[in-house]
Each structure stands twice: as C-alpha cells, then as structure tokens.
Design a protein around this motif. Structure first.
Motif, PDB file in Angstrom:
ATOM      1  N   ARG A   1      -4.999  13.917   0.413  1.00  0.00           N
ATOM      2  CA  ARG A   1      -4.553  14.570   1.651  1.00  0.00           C
ATOM      3  C   ARG A   1      -3.047  14.394   1.729  1.00  0.00           C
ATOM      4  NH1 ARG A   1      -8.037  12.297   5.960  1.00  0.00           N
ATOM      5  NH2 ARG A   1      -9.482  13.751   4.985  1.00  0.00           N
ATOM      6  N   ASP A   2      -2.291  15.478   1.636  1.00  0.00           N
ATOM      7  CA  ASP A   2      -0.824  15.409   1.548  1.00  0.00           C
ATOM      8  C   ASP A   2      -0.446  14.416   0.440  1.00  0.00           C
ATOM      9  OD1 ASP A   2      -0.677  17.216   3.634  1.00  0.00           O
ATOM     10  OD2 ASP A   2      -0.802  15.615   5.123  1.00  0.00           O
ATOM     11  N   ASP A   3       0.263  13.341   0.849  1.00  0.00           N
ATOM     12  CA  ASP A   3       0.697  12.393  -0.177  1.00  0.00           C
ATOM     13  C   ASP A   3      -0.235  11.199  -0.300  1.00  0.00           C
ATOM     14  OD1 ASP A   3       2.803  13.819  -0.983  1.00  0.00           O
ATOM     15  OD2 ASP A   3       4.269  12.812   0.306  1.00  0.00           O
ATOM     16  N   THR A   4      -1.311  11.187   0.462  1.00  0.00           N
ATOM     17  CA  THR A   4      -2.156  10.001   0.434  1.00  0.00           C
ATOM     18  C   THR A   4      -3.499  10.311  -0.222  1.00  0.00           C
ATOM     19  OG1 THR A   4      -3.183  10.432   2.543  1.00  0.00           O
ATOM     20  CG2 THR A   4      -1.121   9.170   2.564  1.00  0.00           C
ATOM     21  N   VAL A   5      -4.166   9.258  -0.614  1.00  0.00           N
ATOM     22  CA  VAL A   5      -5.465   9.398  -1.253  1.00  0.00           C
ATOM     23  C   VAL A   5      -6.471   8.539  -0.504  1.00  0.00           C
ATOM     24  CG1 VAL A   5      -6.798   8.984  -3.333  1.00  0.00           C
ATOM     25  CG2 VAL A   5      -4.455   9.785  -3.511  1.00  0.00           C
ATOM     26  N   VAL A   6      -7.583   9.135  -0.123  1.00  0.00           N
ATOM     27  CA  VAL A   6      -8.682   8.335   0.406  1.00  0.00           C
ATOM     28  C   VAL A   6      -9.609   8.078  -0.779  1.00  0.00           C
ATOM     29  CG1 VAL A   6     -10.536   8.219   2.095  1.00  0.00           C
ATOM     30  CG2 VAL A   6      -8.462   9.533   2.604  1.00  0.00           C
ATOM     31  N   ALA A   7      -9.559   6.844  -1.297  1.00  0.00           N
ATOM     32  CA  ALA A   7     -10.400   6.525  -2.451  1.00  0.00           C
ATOM     33  C   ALA A   7     -11.797   6.197  -1.965  1.00  0.00           C
ATOM     34  CB  ALA A   7      -9.803   5.349  -3.205  1.00  0.00           C
TER      35      ALA A   7
ATOM     36  N   GLU B   1       0.834  -1.202   0.000  1.00  0.00           N
ATOM     37  CA  GLU B   1       0.000   0.000   0.000  1.00  0.00           C
ATOM     38  C   GLU B   1       0.872   1.257   0.000  1.00  0.00           C
ATOM     39  OE1 GLU B   1      -4.352   0.783   1.062  1.00  0.00           O
ATOM     40  OE2 GLU B   1      -3.251  -0.957   0.390  1.00  0.00           O
ATOM     41  N   VAL B   2       1.908   1.243   0.844  1.00  0.00           N
ATOM     42  CA  VAL B   2       2.808   2.399   0.944  1.00  0.00           C
ATOM     43  C   VAL B   2       3.480   2.644  -0.403  1.00  0.00           C
ATOM     44  CG1 VAL B   2       4.905   3.273   2.014  1.00  0.00           C
ATOM     45  CG2 VAL B   2       3.202   2.094   3.404  1.00  0.00           C
ATOM     46  N   VAL B   3       3.986   1.567  -1.019  1.00  0.00           N
ATOM     47  CA  VAL B   3       4.657   1.708  -2.315  1.00  0.00           C
ATOM     48  C   VAL B   3       3.684   2.259  -3.355  1.00  0.00           C
ATOM     49  CG1 VAL B   3       5.769   0.459  -4.203  1.00  0.00           C
ATOM     50  CG2 VAL B   3       6.334  -0.096  -1.832  1.00  0.00           C
ATOM     51  N   ALA B   4       2.463   1.723  -3.337  1.00  0.00           N
ATOM     52  CA  ALA B   4       1.471   2.171  -4.310  1.00  0.00           C
ATOM     53  C   ALA B   4       1.162   3.651  -4.130  1.00  0.00           C
ATOM     54  CB  ALA B   4       0.201   1.336  -4.163  1.00  0.00           C
ATOM     55  N   GLU B   5       1.114   4.089  -2.878  1.00  0.00           N
ATOM     56  CA  GLU B   5       0.805   5.495  -2.630  1.00  0.00           C
ATOM     57  C   GLU B   5       1.932   6.392  -3.102  1.00  0.00           C
ATOM     58  OE1 GLU B   5      -0.222   5.883   1.445  1.00  0.00           O
ATOM     59  OE2 GLU B   5      -2.234   5.079   1.130  1.00  0.00           O
ATOM     60  N   VAL B   6       3.162   5.968  -2.826  1.00  0.00           N
ATOM     61  CA  VAL B   6       4.312   6.754  -3.271  1.00  0.00           C
ATOM     62  C   VAL B   6       4.276   6.910  -4.786  1.00  0.00           C
ATOM     63  CG1 VAL B   6       6.811   6.708  -3.558  1.00  0.00           C
ATOM     64  CG2 VAL B   6       5.799   6.181  -1.341  1.00  0.00           C
ATOM     65  N   LEU B   7       3.947   5.838  -5.478  1.00  0.00           N
ATOM     66  CA  LEU B   7       3.946   5.886  -6.935  1.00  0.00           C
ATOM     67  C   LEU B   7       2.704   6.555  -7.498  1.00  0.00           C
ATOM     68  CD1 LEU B   7       5.216   2.288  -7.735  1.00  0.00           C
ATOM     69  CD2 LEU B   7       6.506   4.405  -7.791  1.00  0.00           C
ATOM     70  N   GLY B   8       1.577   6.416  -6.778  1.00  0.00           N
ATOM     71  CA  GLY B   8       0.311   6.759  -7.408  1.00  0.00           C
ATOM     72  C   GLY B   8      -0.369   8.030  -6.959  1.00  0.00           C
ATOM     73  N   ALA B   9      -0.177   8.465  -5.705  1.00  0.00           N
ATOM     74  CA  ALA B   9      -1.021   9.513  -5.146  1.00  0.00           C
ATOM     75  C   ALA B   9      -1.037  10.809  -5.939  1.00  0.00           C
ATOM     76  CB  ALA B   9      -0.613   9.768  -3.704  1.00  0.00           C
ATOM     77  N   PRO B  10       0.131  11.342  -6.299  1.00  0.00           N
ATOM     78  CA  PRO B  10       0.090  12.657  -6.940  1.00  0.00           C
ATOM     79  C   PRO B  10      -0.598  12.630  -8.299  1.00  0.00           C
ATOM     80  CG  PRO B  10       2.310  12.076  -6.238  1.00  0.00           C
ATOM     81  CD  PRO B  10       1.481  10.858  -6.128  1.00  0.00           C
TER      82      PRO B  10
ATOM     83  N   GLN C   1     -10.273  17.724   6.240  1.00  0.00           N
ATOM     84  CA  GLN C   1      -9.241  18.534   6.906  1.00  0.00           C
ATOM     85  C   GLN C   1      -8.948  19.747   6.026  1.00  0.00           C
ATOM     86  OE1 GLN C   1      -8.273  17.238   9.730  1.00  0.00           O
ATOM     87  NE2 GLN C   1      -8.777  15.064   9.496  1.00  0.00           N
ATOM     88  N   PRO C   2      -8.552  20.858   6.664  1.00  0.00           N
ATOM     89  CA  PRO C   2      -8.107  21.989   5.842  1.00  0.00           C
ATOM     90  C   PRO C   2      -6.898  21.549   5.019  1.00  0.00           C
ATOM     91  CG  PRO C   2      -8.239  22.583   8.184  1.00  0.00           C
ATOM     92  CD  PRO C   2      -8.488  21.117   8.097  1.00  0.00           C
ATOM     93  N   GLY C   3      -6.851  21.903   3.746  1.00  0.00           N
ATOM     94  CA  GLY C   3      -5.751  21.485   2.886  1.00  0.00           C
ATOM     95  C   GLY C   3      -6.103  20.276   2.032  1.00  0.00           C
ATOM     96  N   ASP C   4      -7.203  19.589   2.358  1.00  0.00           N
ATOM     97  CA  ASP C   4      -7.639  18.461   1.530  1.00  0.00           C
ATOM     98  C   ASP C   4      -8.029  18.943   0.139  1.00  0.00           C
ATOM     99  OD1 ASP C   4      -7.334  16.808   3.638  1.00  0.00           O
ATOM    100  OD2 ASP C   4      -9.466  16.388   3.932  1.00  0.00           O
ATOM    101  N   ILE C   5      -7.836  18.067  -0.829  1.00  0.00           N
ATOM    102  CA  ILE C   5      -8.357  18.375  -2.161  1.00  0.00           C
ATOM    103  C   ILE C   5      -9.373  17.291  -2.524  1.00  0.00           C
ATOM    104  CG2 ILE C   5      -7.804  18.547  -4.616  1.00  0.00           C
ATOM    105  CD1 ILE C   5      -5.067  19.664  -3.691  1.00  0.00           C
ATOM    106  N   LEU C   6     -10.573  17.715  -2.841  1.00  0.00           N
ATOM    107  CA  LEU C   6     -11.604  16.749  -3.199  1.00  0.00           C
ATOM    108  C   LEU C   6     -11.574  16.536  -4.713  1.00  0.00           C
ATOM    109  CD1 LEU C   6     -14.600  18.179  -1.114  1.00  0.00           C
ATOM    110  CD2 LEU C   6     -12.740  16.670  -0.383  1.00  0.00           C
ATOM    111  N   VAL C   7     -11.590  15.268  -5.116  1.00  0.00           N
ATOM    112  CA  VAL C   7     -11.682  14.970  -6.544  1.00  0.00           C
ATOM    113  C   VAL C   7     -13.156  14.707  -6.844  1.00  0.00           C
ATOM    114  CG1 VAL C   7     -10.946  13.468  -8.407  1.00  0.00           C
ATOM    115  CG2 VAL C   7      -9.371  13.980  -6.533  1.00  0.00           C
ATOM    116  N   VAL C   8     -13.727  15.559  -7.712  1.00  0.00           N
ATOM    117  CA  VAL C   8     -15.162  15.507  -7.961  1.00  0.00           C
ATOM    118  C   VAL C   8     -15.416  15.087  -9.398  1.00  0.00           C
ATOM    119  CG1 VAL C   8     -17.312  16.817  -7.801  1.00  0.00           C
ATOM    120  CG2 VAL C   8     -15.377  17.431  -6.361  1.00  0.00           C
ATOM    121  N   ILE C   9     -16.370  14.201  -9.592  1.00  0.00           N
ATOM    122  CA  ILE C   9     -16.774  13.833 -10.945  1.00  0.00           C
ATOM    123  C   ILE C   9     -18.261  14.151 -11.115  1.00  0.00           C
ATOM    124  CG2 ILE C   9     -17.214  11.868 -12.469  1.00  0.00           C
ATOM    125  CD1 ILE C   9     -14.587  10.777 -11.834  1.00  0.00           C
TER     126      ILE C   9
END
Lengths: 396, 162
Positions: free
Chosen positions: B124-130, B63-72, B139-147
């Motif tokens: 949120r920072d480097d992680t994604v809550v899918a 999971e950690v590896v996937a986040e490092v590669l995938g989150a941004p 949290q302040p600073g979160d970015i919501l991905v909206v479809i």
C-alpha cells in the motif's frame, strides 16, 4: 488504623530511599544492587534507622522478589541461544567453573562453614551477575564487540548450570538426603528437557496454557503458575526459587518475550525489596570480622574471572584489548550469589549471608569500575582521533 | 539472489543478533538487533576491536528505515523465491476502485478457500502489510502479492476484479 499508617509511612520512606539510591547509582552508570544492600544494613537492627513496622512486608516481598528474579532469569533462556553457546563455549564454561568455584569452596572450608557451606561459597564466587554484565555491555556500547558473544555465552552456560546447582544445594541445605537431592536435580533437568521439547516438537503445551493476548490475564496466569510451582518445590524442600527458575526455563519463545515485558516492573520492585531484605537480616557488626577474608576472596576471584573472560574471548578471536574487556566485565557478582546465600539463610544464619552480602557489595562495584578502566587501555597503534568517551553517563 | 554484500550473523545470547556487513568497497559495519526491536548501528573502522557507535534506533524507527529500504522490492523478492519451486508462482493483483472488494475485509474474498492461492502481503503506497490478517480492509490502489499455482493466481485475479 495506627498500625497501617505506620506501615505505609515506613514503606514510603524505604521506597523513597531506594529510589534515591537507584537514581544515584544509575547516574554514575553503576548497578544499584550494592546500594540496596547497604540501605538494608542501615535500616536493619543495629543500623542507623530501623524500620520495624515495614518488616513483615519486606519479608513477604523478599520471597516474592526471589521468585520473580529467578522467573525472569529463566525466561531469558532460549534453546537456540543455549545450543549456540554450548557449541562454542563449553570449554570456557569449564574453565569458568574450575577457576571461580574452587577459591570460594576452599575459602568456605577454611572459614569452617562445613561442606554444604563450602559448596554454597563455591556457587557464590562462581556465578557472574547476568543483570549487571548485560547492563554494562549496553551502557558501554559493547554489543557489537568481538568479545561480546563469548561473554554472553559464558553467562548463558552459567545460568543453565544453576538449574542443576540450585536444587542440589537447596535440598542438601534443608537437610535432605543424597537421593532427595538427586531427585530434585532430575526434576530440574526434566524441566529443561521440557523446554527443549516444547520449542522443538510439542509446540509449547505450557505456552498454550498461559498464552493470551490480554497482558493483565497473562500476568495473572504466569504469576499463579509460578507461585504454585514455587510453593510445591518449597514443600518438596527444594526451595521456591528453584521452582520459579524452572517455570521461567520452560516458558520459551513469544510467550517468554511477552511475559518478560509484563513481569518486569513487578520484578524491579520486589527484587529491590529482596536485596534490601538481605541487608536488613544482617547485623552490620557481623560483617566486620569477615571483611579481610571477603576482600582477599574478592581479589582472587576477580583475577580468576579476568582469566576466564580472557580465555573465552580468545576462543572467539578477540585481540588483547577485547580479552581484557571480556575478563573485567565478568567480575561483577550479584543476584545469583545472593540467592545462593539466601538458600542457606535458614540452615546457617549469620556468617554466610554476611559474607555473601559484603562480597557482592565489593565486586558489584569493583567489576564495573575495572571494566571501565579496561576501556581506557590504548589501542596497540595510535587511533585516528581521540575516541569519544561514550561510557555509562548516557542514560539508556 | 546475487549480492555484493557479505553478511555474517552472530547470535548474542540474551540480547539479540548481530549482523556483520562487509560492503564491496571493503567497509565493515554491524547492525545489532535487540530482542526489544531496538537496533544499533556500529562502524568497525580499521580496528575490529574498537567498533564506533553510529546510531541507535527504537523499534518504530527501525521499522520506518526498513520500509524505506525494503517496501518497493518485496514483490520482486517473492518472485525470485518462487522460481525455485516448480509449479509455484508469485503474482501481483491490483485492487482497483471498481473492485467489489475495495473497502471490504480481505477475508470476505475467500480467495484462499476458492483458489488455494495465498495472499502473503498487501503493498500500500510505500508500506507493506506482511501476512495480512483476514480483517485487513483492502483499499483501492492496493497491490496484493499472491503466491500459488498459476491457475490459483488467475483465480484470485478474477475474484478481485469482480
């Protein structure tokens, strides 16, 4: 009071023996199943250290063990994997059946076990042990190998074939008529179709009944459902094992994943008790006369499994070394062979179960040994460096 | 999406899935993902019949590896995806400290009920809550991905900024 203390102490000793044997087997990267069988032989009547007080528990535990073993085998089944396996490997499965069931059936006939005994012997030599093979592939780190999908497909198709074979054999062994056998096979096929429909269309009605977030509740619900179905199939003369297998097949998807996790520890305990009980029920003296036949049949059916694996791996484009690995890894027989023998235990006591136990002890040891040797076969051209021996000594 | 990497997926019945990769440089490796979530990396070298084990990761490590590669990249990928369907768009809505919903549950926004647009991920920072659940606290600073439709996305924007 005294009765219960004797039971607890004997049971403690038995489990301690199993734990020691299991640790020993794992240390050398082998399946503990043959050692459990040998422990049963040693502890049974005529063995070196009989344990009479634990007998009642072992008998009950063994029947729960078969049920849990087959429930978890059924849970491994997923529709997608079955269709993918069937698409590529139906010819492999046919070769597997023809080459491996025939020697067993012929041997059963020659040994005078009758035609039901011959049918059972065919099943015993036909099915590889999914448990032992899966474990070996992991221990020897072969999961990414080219031949591995072929090996796993053969196992899946064998397991599905068991869904029809077990009820057929169980009803016939219990003295049922052909129409009763046909009925129970139809019920089994019905359960399989239910599993298909459940994942495709119905959204899993069975899953919705048992599914819950709470692992404790999930365990209780699945166990109650399994025991009820197993009990009813036993009443219908089709053996409890069959019912449990069908429940496992019918549960698919996420529920199956979570059920596997909660049932696994219970399964490990009671399956060990089941293997022990098989040994306990056999008088070691019964094994001696069948031993030459067992060894001959083991040699023949080891060779036929190698041919099966060779053929299946070749269909997936593996080269000679891969084909040899696939063939040797399939040699191991185990839990299914013993379950098949236990179906006939009441109808034909003695000879058949002694034969099956000895046969499984031999091939559950020879199979892993042979496939480790196949790893030593040198590459066709010199490899760049000495290959790291990454075999079974690694703890999982 | 154009890619230089050739990936084939092979089902391993009872075990999981094997993904075979061939990179532009011609290197071949496989990733075996197990049903349990464990992941194994294998290198095929020059001999396809003798893969060498590289690493073994448990589910959490994978999971950690996937986040490092995938989150941004997740938001970009959604944008690519939605281009294929006319009328549908993807947008990113930042949650500022001034937002009335900073520190409140996602469900409180009633964004979907009011606008029809879905919040499919929270970066949120480097992680994604899918697929965030309604009780996910923003949290302040979160970015919501909206479809959703373009009006829907604009609606979510105005709800979140208050």
């Amino acid at each position: 009071m005294h009765g219960s203390s004797a039971l607890l102490i004997e049971l403690g000793i038995v489990l301690a023996a199993l734990a020691t044997l299991g640790a020993l087997a794992r240390r050398f990267g082998y399946s503990p199943v043959p050692l459990y069988l040998l422990a049963g032989l040693a502890l049974g009547p005529g063995g070196i250290a009989p344990v009479p007080a634990a007998g009642a528990f072992v008998t009950t535990g063994a029947s729960i063990g078969v049920i849990l073993l087959l429930l978890t085998l059924g849970l491994e089944f997923t529709v997608g994997e079955f269709t993918a396996s069937a698409r590529r490997h139906v010819p492999s499965a046919c070769v597997d059946f023809a080459l491996n069931a025939a020697p067993g059936a012929v041997a059963g006939w020659l040994l005078g076990l009758g035609w039901i005994g011959a049918l059972a012997m065919g099943g015993i030599t036909w099915v590889s042990s999914s448990g032992i093979v899966a474990r070996l592939l992991e221990d020897l780190r072969r999961l990414a190998n080219r031949e591995t999908p072929a090996v796993l497909s053969v196992l899946v198709l064998e397991d599905v074939a068991m869904a029809a074979f077990l009820p057929l054999l169980a009803v016939l062994a219990a003295g049922g008529a052909w129409w009763q056998a046909a009925l129970s096979v139809a019920a089994a096929v019905g359960a399989l179709s239910l599993a298909f429909a459940a994942t495709h269309r119905l959204g899993g009605p069975l899953a919705r009944i048992v599914d819950t977030d709470d692992p404790e509740l999930l365990l209780l619900r699945v166990l109650s459902l399994t025991l009820l179905v197993a009990g009813i199939t036993e009443l219908m003369q089709a053996s409890a094992a069959v019912g449990a297998f069908l429940v496992g097949l019918a549960l698919t998807g996420q529920v199956a994943d979570r059920t596997r996790r909660v049932v696994a520890p219970l399964r490990d305990l009671f399956a060990a008790v089941f293997f022990l009980a098989i040994g306990l029920a056999i008088n070691p003296r019964d094994i001696v006369p069948v031993l030459p036949a067992v060894l001959a049949l083991a040699a023949v059916t080891a060779a036929t499994k190698v041919v099966t694996g060779w053929y299946a791996a070749a269909r997936d484009g593996a080269a000679r070394r891969g084909r040899l690995r696939a063939g040797t890894v399939l040699i191991a027989r185990g839990e299914f062979s013993l379950v098949i023998a236990s179906l006939l235990a009441t109808a034909q006591p003695g000879q058949l179960s002694a034969f099956a136990a000895a046969y499984v002890i031999v091939l559950a040891v020879v199979g892993p040994l042979a496939t480790r040797l196949a790893d030593r076969v040198p590459a066709p051209r010199p490899a760049a460096a000495t290959r790291a021996e990454s075999g079974g000594r690694a703890s999982g | 999406m154009m890619t230089q990497v050739e990936v084939t997926e092979v089902l391993l019945p009872g075990v999981g899935v094997r993904y075979d990769f061939t990179t532009a440089r011609g290197e071949r490796f496989a990733v075996v993902t197990r049903r349990s979530g464990d992941v194994e990396f294998m290198d095929y070298g020059d001999d396809p019949d003798a893969p060498r084990p590289l690493w073994r990761l448990d589910a959490e490590e994978a999971e950690v590896v996937a986040e490092v590669l995938g989150a941004p990249r997740i938001a970009e990928r959604f944008a690519d995806l939605t281009k294929e369907i006319p009328g549908l768009g993807a947008g990113q809505v930042p949650v500022t400290a001034a937002s009335p919903y900073a520190g409140r549950a996602l469900g409180d926004t009633r964004a979907r009920t009011l606008t029809g647009a879905s919040i499919v991920a929270v970066v949120r920072d480097d992680t994604v809550v899918a697929s965030p659940r309604p009780d996910e606290v923003l949290q302040p600073g979160d970015i919501l991905v909206v479809i959703g439709t373009h009006e829907g996305i604009a609606g979510v924007q105005s709800i979140i900024s208050g």
